[in-house]
Design a protein around this motif. Structure first.
Motif, PDB file in Angstrom:
ATOM      1  N   LYS A 212     -19.858  13.814 -85.639  1.00 28.53           N
ATOM      2  CA  LYS A 212     -20.728  12.796 -85.039  1.00 28.53           C
ATOM      3  C   LYS A 212     -21.993  12.597 -85.865  1.00 28.53           C
ATOM      4  CE  LYS A 212     -19.284  13.646 -80.236  1.00 28.53           C
ATOM      5  NZ  LYS A 212     -19.732  14.171 -78.913  1.00 28.53           N
ATOM      6  N   ASP A 213     -22.604  13.704 -86.319  1.00 33.66           N
ATOM      7  CA  ASP A 213     -23.809  13.600 -87.154  1.00 33.66           C
ATOM      8  C   ASP A 213     -23.508  12.875 -88.463  1.00 33.66           C
ATOM      9  OD1 ASP A 213     -25.270  14.926 -85.241  1.00 33.66           O
ATOM     10  OD2 ASP A 213     -25.092  16.897 -86.181  1.00 33.66           O
ATOM     11  N   PHE A 214     -22.337  13.131 -89.002  1.00 33.10           N
ATOM     12  CA  PHE A 214     -21.925  12.447 -90.239  1.00 33.10           C
ATOM     13  C   PHE A 214     -21.824  10.942 -90.013  1.00 33.10           C
ATOM     14  CE2 PHE A 214     -18.270  10.852 -92.786  1.00 33.10           C
ATOM     15  CZ  PHE A 214     -18.832  10.972 -94.053  1.00 33.10           C
ATOM     16  N   PHE A 215     -21.287  10.541 -88.873  1.00 31.41           N
ATOM     17  CA  PHE A 215     -21.197   9.109 -88.548  1.00 31.41           C
ATOM     18  C   PHE A 215     -22.586   8.472 -88.498  1.00 31.41           C
ATOM     19  CE2 PHE A 215     -17.072   9.913 -85.940  1.00 31.41           C
ATOM     20  CZ  PHE A 215     -16.372  10.054 -87.128  1.00 31.41           C
ATOM     21  N   LYS A 216     -23.534   9.157 -87.837  1.00 30.82           N
ATOM     22  CA  LYS A 216     -24.867   8.603 -87.673  1.00 30.82           C
ATOM     23  C   LYS A 216     -25.621   8.522 -88.998  1.00 30.82           C
ATOM     24  CE  LYS A 216     -25.458  10.175 -82.880  1.00 30.82           C
ATOM     25  NZ  LYS A 216     -26.253  11.047 -81.977  1.00 30.82           N
ATOM     26  N   GLN A 217     -25.549   9.599 -89.779  1.00 27.54           N
ATOM     27  CA  GLN A 217     -26.326   9.655 -91.020  1.00 27.54           C
ATOM     28  C   GLN A 217     -25.815   8.661 -92.060  1.00 27.54           C
ATOM     29  OE1 GLN A 217     -26.192  13.756 -92.256  1.00 27.54           O
ATOM     30  NE2 GLN A 217     -27.298  14.495 -90.431  1.00 27.54           N
ATOM     31  N   LYS A 218     -24.513   8.501 -92.145  1.00 28.69           N
ATOM     32  CA  LYS A 218     -23.911   7.652 -93.177  1.00 28.69           C
ATOM     33  C   LYS A 218     -23.537   6.260 -92.665  1.00 28.69           C
ATOM     34  CE  LYS A 218     -24.012  11.070 -96.109  1.00 28.69           C
ATOM     35  NZ  LYS A 218     -24.933  11.065 -97.258  1.00 28.69           N
ATOM     36  N   THR A 290     -16.330   3.612 -83.205  1.00 26.41           N
ATOM     37  CA  THR A 290     -16.576   2.597 -82.173  1.00 26.41           C
ATOM     38  C   THR A 290     -17.984   2.010 -82.255  1.00 26.41           C
ATOM     39  OG1 THR A 290     -15.031   3.739 -80.699  1.00 26.41           O
ATOM     40  CG2 THR A 290     -16.567   2.197 -79.687  1.00 26.41           C
ATOM     41  N   ALA A 291     -18.984   2.871 -82.393  1.00 24.27           N
ATOM     42  CA  ALA A 291     -20.377   2.412 -82.356  1.00 24.27           C
ATOM     43  C   ALA A 291     -20.728   1.492 -83.515  1.00 24.27           C
ATOM     44  CB  ALA A 291     -21.325   3.612 -82.338  1.00 24.27           C
ATOM     45  N   HIS A 292     -19.997   1.590 -84.638  1.00 24.33           N
ATOM     46  CA  HIS A 292     -20.329   0.809 -85.825  1.00 24.33           C
ATOM     47  C   HIS A 292     -19.295  -0.276 -86.113  1.00 24.33           C
ATOM     48  CE1 HIS A 292     -22.471   4.763 -87.147  1.00 24.33           C
ATOM     49  NE2 HIS A 292     -23.226   4.048 -86.336  1.00 24.33           N
TER      50      HIS A 292
END
Length: 364
Positions: A212-218, A290-292
């Motif tokens: 999840k952190d990887f999704f947010k950071q990148k 989903t979020a992006h």
């Protein structure tokens, strides 16, 4: 009304209740759920909502009836889902003799300066106005839940009138409570009595958090499993398994196999939660975040906007299952209900859509 009692076979041991953070918090539950919560068979006064131990709640609602006694107020609070009695004890200051009468003889000497009696009277009037409510006014109450004469009620530890002329507090409450239900109350409590279970769950939880952190950071929109596999390598122990001091080492899965298995379990959890989904199921294993995924957001918004104009959905809005069916036809057959719920939440937070009732949505 006959109150339900928790089944002893399903009730978690009392020594594990403290592991649930909801147990030590004021739970913002709907009144309808407070009224039907099952009471513990181990400890009277403790109630369960979907196996979460609860004994104190936080309620915001409209006063629909009131009774006043020498020592307390009894308000009937309606939050739109039900009505519950709230027993609100009077502060000692409200029961004291009016200082204006007892201190009238001292008021002359304080003219032109600080008048303690007058200030105390103002304080008393302010506190009384906040604690003494009339029918139709908004009340916020916190306290433990009790059962008296087979009726569920709240013994208020804190209560006050809420001044909400533009309904800002009520709207914020109506946005916050459903989120707490989705993220906390409706999810099963993680109460693991053994260390082995804790270790296994901890590894999977850490893996999902890393991804999840990887999704947010990148700002990842799409990925393949090998793109995130190396991120989980630090979670795998490379020490060989041994059967005993006098025996040869036991062959176990390699570090690479362990990483793949951990990644598989973490991705399954992310799929179940709707955080990722596979737009097309093929040999090339590609996941969408989903979020992006702007295409999915646009597809959901277009479905709601177009169908809300139809006479069938003009009044109540589109049901979530209707939206899910339309999105699957328009965007991808693999969109899950959990994925759609995350998209609807995002659109609602951005004021692109609004929920007209439970599981019904319409566009502005």
């Amino acid at each position: 009304m006959q109150q339900a009692t928790m089944d002893p076979a399903e009730e978690p041991p009392s020594m594990l209740w403290g592991l649930d953070p909801i147990f030590s918090a004021f739970a913002r539950l709907y009144v309808r759920d407070i009224l039907v919560m099952a009471e513990s068979t181990q400890v009277p006064g403790i109630y369960f909502y979907k196996l979460h131990p609860i004994y104190k709640v936080d309620v915001l609602g409209t006063v629909v009836y009131k009774r006043e006694r020498d020592d307390f107020f009894c308000y009937g609070v309606d939050d739109g889902t039900g009505v519950i009695n709230c027993l609100c004890w009077k502060n000692d200051l409200l029961k004291e003799e009016d200082p204006a009468q007892s201190g009238a003889q001292h008021s002359d000497g304080t003219q032109g300066g600080f008048n303690l009696v007058a200030e105390l009277k103002k304080l008393r009037q302010t506190q009384k106005s906040r604690c003494h409510l009339e029918i139709g006014e908004l009340l916020r109450v916190r306290g433990p839940v009790k059962t008296s004469r087979q009726q569920r009620e709240i013994m208020a530890s804190t209560f006050y009138k809420v001044d909400d002329p533009v309904m800002a507090a009520q709207v914020a409450w109506m946005m916050d409570v459903p989120r707490l239900y989705r993220e906390c109350y409706d999810k099963p409590p993680q109460l693991q009595p053994n260390a082995a279970g804790d270790s296994s769950i901890s590894s999977i939880s850490k893996a999902t958090n890393i991804i999840k952190d990887f999704f947010k950071q990148k700002s990842v929109t799409r990925f393949r499993p090998y793109d995130v596999q190396d991120l989980l390598q630090p979670l795998i122990s490379c020490q060989p398994l041994t059967a005993g001091a006098d025996q040869e080492p036991v062959a176990g899965p390699s570090a690479c196999q362990q990483v793949r298995q951990l990644l598989k379990e973490a991705l399954q959890i992310l799929l179940d939660e709707g955080i990722v989904y596979r737009k097309v199921k093929s040999q090339d294993e590609v996941y969408n975040v989903t979020a992006h995924d702007t295409d999915l957001l646009i597809a959901v918004k277009d479905v709601i906007r177009e169908d809300s104009l139809r006479e069938k959905y003009a009044e109540k809005g589109c049901h979530i299952l209707h939206i899910l069916s339309a999105v699957r036809q328009r965007h991808s057959l693999n969109v899950s209900k959990a994925t759609l719920q995350l998209v609807l939440k995002s659109l609602e937070c951005n004021s692109d859509i609004v929920s007209t009732s439970e599981d019904h949505y319409t566009a502005f």
